[in-house]
Design an enzyme around this catalytic site. Sequence first.
Site, PDB file in Angstrom:
ATOM      1  N   TYR A  50       0.849  -1.198   0.000  1.00  0.00           N
ATOM      2  CA  TYR A  50       0.000   0.000   0.000  1.00  0.00           C
ATOM      3  C   TYR A  50       0.889   1.254   0.000  1.00  0.00           C
ATOM      4  CZ  TYR A  50      -3.259   3.548   1.694  1.00  0.00           C
ATOM      5  OH  TYR A  50      -4.006   4.689   1.837  1.00  0.00           O
ATOM      6  N   ASP A  51       1.917   1.228   0.857  1.00  0.00           N
ATOM      7  CA  ASP A  51       2.826   2.376   0.917  1.00  0.00           C
ATOM      8  C   ASP A  51       3.494   2.605  -0.427  1.00  0.00           C
ATOM      9  OD1 ASP A  51       2.179   2.784   3.494  1.00  0.00           O
ATOM     10  OD2 ASP A  51       3.941   1.794   4.343  1.00  0.00           O
ATOM     11  N   SER A  96      -8.189 -19.302  15.394  1.00  0.00           N
ATOM     12  CA  SER A  96      -9.601 -19.151  15.039  1.00  0.00           C
ATOM     13  C   SER A  96     -10.346 -20.417  15.447  1.00  0.00           C
ATOM     14  CB  SER A  96      -9.744 -18.862  13.557  1.00  0.00           C
ATOM     15  OG  SER A  96      -9.083 -19.845  12.840  1.00  0.00           O
ATOM     16  N   LEU A  97     -11.598 -20.493  15.107  1.00  0.00           N
ATOM     17  CA  LEU A  97     -12.413 -21.626  15.537  1.00  0.00           C
ATOM     18  C   LEU A  97     -12.960 -22.373  14.335  1.00  0.00           C
ATOM     19  CD1 LEU A  97     -14.562 -19.833  18.267  1.00  0.00           C
ATOM     20  CD2 LEU A  97     -12.801 -21.556  18.674  1.00  0.00           C
ATOM     21  N   GLU A 130     -21.013 -19.994  25.133  1.00  0.00           N
ATOM     22  CA  GLU A 130     -21.077 -18.519  25.195  1.00  0.00           C
ATOM     23  C   GLU A 130     -21.489 -17.980  23.837  1.00  0.00           C
ATOM     24  OE1 GLU A 130     -16.987 -17.366  25.558  1.00  0.00           O
ATOM     25  OE2 GLU A 130     -16.493 -19.169  26.669  1.00  0.00           O
ATOM     26  N   LYS A 132     -21.152 -16.016  20.435  1.00  0.00           N
ATOM     27  CA  LYS A 132     -19.999 -15.666  19.608  1.00  0.00           C
ATOM     28  C   LYS A 132     -20.194 -14.223  19.152  1.00  0.00           C
ATOM     29  CE  LYS A 132     -17.176 -17.280  15.771  1.00  0.00           C
ATOM     30  NZ  LYS A 132     -17.093 -16.058  15.007  1.00  0.00           N
ATOM     31  N   ASP A 134     -19.773 -10.796  17.325  1.00  0.00           N
ATOM     32  CA  ASP A 134     -19.296 -10.442  15.990  1.00  0.00           C
ATOM     33  C   ASP A 134     -18.576  -9.097  16.045  1.00  0.00           C
ATOM     34  OD1 ASP A 134     -18.808 -10.626  13.349  1.00  0.00           O
ATOM     35  OD2 ASP A 134     -20.870 -10.271  12.687  1.00  0.00           O
ATOM     36  N   ARG A 153      -5.733  -8.914  16.278  1.00  0.00           N
ATOM     37  CA  ARG A 153      -5.360 -10.282  15.931  1.00  0.00           C
ATOM     38  C   ARG A 153      -4.386 -10.326  14.757  1.00  0.00           C
ATOM     39  NH1 ARG A 153      -7.237 -14.229  12.455  1.00  0.00           N
ATOM     40  NH2 ARG A 153      -7.096 -16.340  13.274  1.00  0.00           N
ATOM     41  N   GLU A 189     -13.282  -9.844  22.764  1.00  0.00           N
ATOM     42  CA  GLU A 189     -13.828  -9.230  21.556  1.00  0.00           C
ATOM     43  C   GLU A 189     -14.196  -7.767  21.799  1.00  0.00           C
ATOM     44  OE1 GLU A 189     -13.741 -11.580  19.346  1.00  0.00           O
ATOM     45  OE2 GLU A 189     -14.999 -10.974  17.645  1.00  0.00           O
ATOM     46  N   TYR A 241     -12.946 -13.408  27.027  1.00  0.00           N
ATOM     47  CA  TYR A 241     -13.362 -14.816  26.966  1.00  0.00           C
ATOM     48  C   TYR A 241     -12.200 -15.796  26.847  1.00  0.00           C
ATOM     49  CZ  TYR A 241     -13.091 -13.714  21.967  1.00  0.00           C
ATOM     50  OH  TYR A 241     -12.680 -13.283  20.744  1.00  0.00           O
ATOM     51  N   LYS A 305     -16.791 -24.602  24.568  1.00  0.00           N
ATOM     52  CA  LYS A 305     -15.403 -24.909  24.932  1.00  0.00           C
ATOM     53  C   LYS A 305     -15.398 -25.969  26.020  1.00  0.00           C
ATOM     54  CE  LYS A 305     -14.237 -20.113  24.089  1.00  0.00           C
ATOM     55  NZ  LYS A 305     -14.016 -18.809  24.690  1.00  0.00           N
ATOM     56  N   LYS A 329     -22.587 -21.976  14.352  1.00  0.00           N
ATOM     57  CA  LYS A 329     -23.093 -20.780  13.674  1.00  0.00           C
ATOM     58  C   LYS A 329     -24.619 -20.796  13.584  1.00  0.00           C
ATOM     59  CE  LYS A 329     -19.344 -18.600  12.365  1.00  0.00           C
ATOM     60  NZ  LYS A 329     -19.114 -18.251  11.025  1.00  0.00           N
ATOM     61  N   CYS A 434     -28.979 -23.020 -27.775  1.00  0.00           N
ATOM     62  CA  CYS A 434     -27.902 -22.339 -27.052  1.00  0.00           C
ATOM     63  C   CYS A 434     -27.952 -20.843 -27.343  1.00  0.00           C
ATOM     64  CB  CYS A 434     -26.565 -22.924 -27.481  1.00  0.00           C
ATOM     65  SG  CYS A 434     -25.170 -21.975 -26.862  1.00  0.00           S
ATOM     66  N   CYS A 437     -24.694 -19.825 -29.550  1.00  0.00           N
ATOM     67  CA  CYS A 437     -24.417 -20.223 -30.938  1.00  0.00           C
ATOM     68  C   CYS A 437     -25.653 -20.717 -31.679  1.00  0.00           C
ATOM     69  CB  CYS A 437     -23.323 -21.279 -30.988  1.00  0.00           C
ATOM     70  SG  CYS A 437     -23.842 -22.888 -30.389  1.00  0.00           S
ATOM     71  N   CYS A 458     -25.419 -27.472 -24.724  1.00  0.00           N
ATOM     72  CA  CYS A 458     -25.304 -27.043 -26.110  1.00  0.00           C
ATOM     73  C   CYS A 458     -24.556 -28.128 -26.878  1.00  0.00           C
ATOM     74  CB  CYS A 458     -24.525 -25.730 -26.140  1.00  0.00           C
ATOM     75  SG  CYS A 458     -23.861 -25.333 -27.743  1.00  0.00           S
ATOM     76  N   CYS A 464     -19.218 -23.377 -30.836  1.00  0.00           N
ATOM     77  CA  CYS A 464     -19.925 -22.487 -29.915  1.00  0.00           C
ATOM     78  C   CYS A 464     -18.936 -21.506 -29.284  1.00  0.00           C
ATOM     79  CB  CYS A 464     -20.624 -23.304 -28.823  1.00  0.00           C
ATOM     80  SG  CYS A 464     -21.406 -22.250 -27.591  1.00  0.00           S
TER      81      CYS A 464
END
Length: 716
Positions: A50-51, A96-97, A130, A132, A134, A153, A189, A241, A305, A329, A434, A437, A458, A464
Site C-alpha cells: 500500500y505504501d 480461530s475456531l 457462550e 460468539k 461479531d 489479531r 472481543e 473470553y 469450549k 453458527k 444455445c 451459438c 449445447c 460455440c
Amino acid sequence: MAVRFHTTIAVEDLTPRQAKSEHARLEGEIASHDKRYYQDDAPTLSDADYDALRRRYAAIEERFPDLRTLTSLTQKVGATPARGFAKVRHAVPMLSLDNAFSEEDVAEFVQRIRRFLKLDENEKLSFTAEPKIDGLSLSLRYENGVLITGATRGDGFEGEDVTENVKMLDDIPHKLKGKVPTTCELRGEVYMSHADFVALNKAQEKSGGIIYANPRNSAAGSLRQKDSKIAASRKLRFFAYAWGEMSDMPKDKQSDMLGWMEKVGFQTNPLWKLCKSTDDLIAFHRSIGEKRAKLGYDIDGVVYKLDRLDWQERLGFVSRSPRWAIAHKFAAEQATTVLNDIEIQVGRTGALTPVAKLEPVTVGGVVVQNASLHNEDYIKGIGSDGEPIRGGTDIRIGDTVTIQRAGDVIPQIIDVVLDKRPKSAKPYKFPIKCPACGSHAVREVNPRSGKEDAVRRCTGGLICPAQAVERIRHFVSRDAFDIEGLGEKQVQAFYDEGVIMEPADIFTLEKRDQRAVKKLKDREGYGETSIRNLFAAIEARRSVALNRFIYALGIRHVGETNARLLARHYGSIEDFRKSIAAAAKDAEGEEFQELTSIGGIGEVVAEAIVEFFKEKRNVEAVGRLLDEIAVEPMEKAASNSPVSGKTVVFTGSLEKMTRDEAKAMAERLGAKASGSVSKKTDYVVAGPGAGSKLAEAAKLGIKVLTEDEWLSLVGQ
Ligand code: IVH
C-alpha cells in the site's frame, strides 16, 4: 485469478500522458484499498504494498506538479487515518475456531473429543457455551497487573499495536484487581452496540465522514484511528473470553477462568452457561438464537469450549483451530426480493446454467443481485430425485422470491411468495437452443441409469463461441497451464478480436504478427511492460507437466484427479496420444480396455475421453498445440503395489507428511486419492480431527486405517 494489467514503467520514464492516466488509476486503486481497510475491515494489500502505491502516486506528482490539485490524495492529510500501526508479535498465536452448522456437527465435535481422549461413554463432559460476538478480537498484555500492550489479531501471529486506543475503553482495566500472575495476556472481543453504531453513522453523515457498513466494521475502523481521542469518542465495548500467555494459571476450568476474569476487572458475557451434554449445547444454541434480535449487539453463533483445561491441553490444535472448541453458527440469512430476469450462461462443457437476476437486496450485510437457480427442473419445482420441491411451485420472472445466503456460497433462491405473483407471470420456458451459438441444447440420457440428465447442454462443441472462450479460460487457469496475465476478461477480449481462438494461438501470439501486438498495445492499460510480462509468462509454460496438459484440454469428467491418473498411467504424451487414438478407433480393442482398466477411470470417463479424440477438430487443435510446446513425461504409477487400483481418502491431520504428499505417494503407487468417501472408496486414512468423512466410512463399512497402518500397508 484476475491479473492486474497496468504498466510499471519507472516514474522518470513516464510521458505526460502516461503520467496523467497512471495518476488517475493509482488514485482509484488507493481509494479502493482505503475502503477495504477502513470501511470493510478487509484489506487485500500488505501495508508495504500500500505504501508503495502511495509513494508512486506522490512521485508522479513530484515530477508533474500540474497533477497536484486540491483534491489530490497528497493534499488530504488526516482525512483518512494513516495506516501502519507498529506490529506486535503474539507470544501465543491467536487462533480461530472451527465451525459447526448443524446438530450433527455438534454431536460429532463431542464424539471426536471422546475418541481423542479415549473416554468411555459414562465419563461426563462439561462445556462452557457462550455467545460468539461479531466484533474483532484483541489481546491485552499485563505485566505485574499493569496494561502494557493491546494488539489486534492481525494474521494470528502478528497484530497491530493499538495500545493507546484500547486504553480509552471503559471496559478495559489499566490495572488488574487483586493479586494476579506476573504475566497475564487476556483476550476477548471489541464490539459496538447497535445503538452506538447507528449514532456514530448519523454523526459521520453530518460531518462527511466514513459511513460504516455494520457494527463490526465500525468497531474495527474505530480501533484503528491514529488519534486516540477519536477512538475514545467511539464507545467501544469489550468482553473477555480467552487468554494467551499466562505465567501461572489461576484456575483449571474454563468456567472458573470466566469468573476470574470478572474478578480482576473485565466484563464477560452474562449469557454464558455450563452445559453437560450435547442436548444442553443444542438447547443453549436455540435459546440464544431466540434472544439474538434483542441483545443490542451482533452475534453470529455460539461457542462451545471443553471445561477442563488439562483436557484442552491434551487435545491441542489442528492447523489453526483448537480441537476443544467449536463455533456453532446460526442458520443462513434470508431476504425476499423480486426476480427481474433469468439469464442463461453457457459453460465450458456446454452446460446451460440459469442465473437469477434480482432486484438488489441486502442479506446479512451483503448486497445480492444474482442467485443460483441450478437447472431447468429446479425452476420447474422438481428436485434432483424427481420429487417436487417447494411444494411443486415453479419460479417465474416477476415473482417475489426468498433468497438465502450462507457464508460465502452463492446465494440461492429457496422459495416463492405466491401471494405476490403478478397475474401476468408465465411459466418460464427454458431455452432449447444455445443462446451463444444457436445450436440445439439437449438433455442427454445417461446410458446406465436411463435417466435424463438435469443439465441441458449445447451441442455446438467447437463452433460455440461461449464454449470456446470457456475452454481457453480453463486452459490458462491455475491448475492447468497457469498463464499469469491472461485473466477472464483478457481471454474474452482476445477471442472477440480474433487474436486467440484456440490454445495454440497463445503460443504463436508473439511471433505471429506484430498486428496482434499492436492491438494489445492499443488497448487501454496495456503498456510495453505488461506485454513483455505476458509474453514471458507464456514462454515459461512452453514446457508443461503431462497431468496439467491433460487437465487443460477440458475433456468432460477429466478433472485434476483423473488427469493425474491418466498421466501416471501413460507416462508420456506420445504413449497417451497413440493409445487414445487407437481406443477412439476401436471400442472393442485392447487400448479401450486398457483405458477402462486404469484404477479410478470408469466407463463414463473413458467414453468422454474417446469422444473428445474422435472429433477431428479436437485432434487437430491438440496437434497444433503440440507443435508449440513440450510436454514433460511423468513417472509411471506402479501397477503391482498393494494399493494399485484402490481408491483412498485421507482425512484429519496427518503427522508424518502433508495431505498433498500423502496423495502424491498414493498415486505413485497406482491408487486414486479422492476427496470424498463413497461406496467406491477402499480405504479411509484418518488422522486426528477426522470428522464427517470418518463417520461416512463407518456408515458404509469402509476400512479405516491410521496413518501408520497405511504406511505399513504400502511398505513405507
Ligand atoms: S474463543 C482459541 N470465544 O470468533 C479460541 N472466540 O471464529 C479463541 N469470537 O477469532 C477464540 N466470540 O474473534 C472465542 N466467545 C468467544 C468468541 C470468539 C467471538 C471470535 C474471535 C475468534 C473468532 C473465531
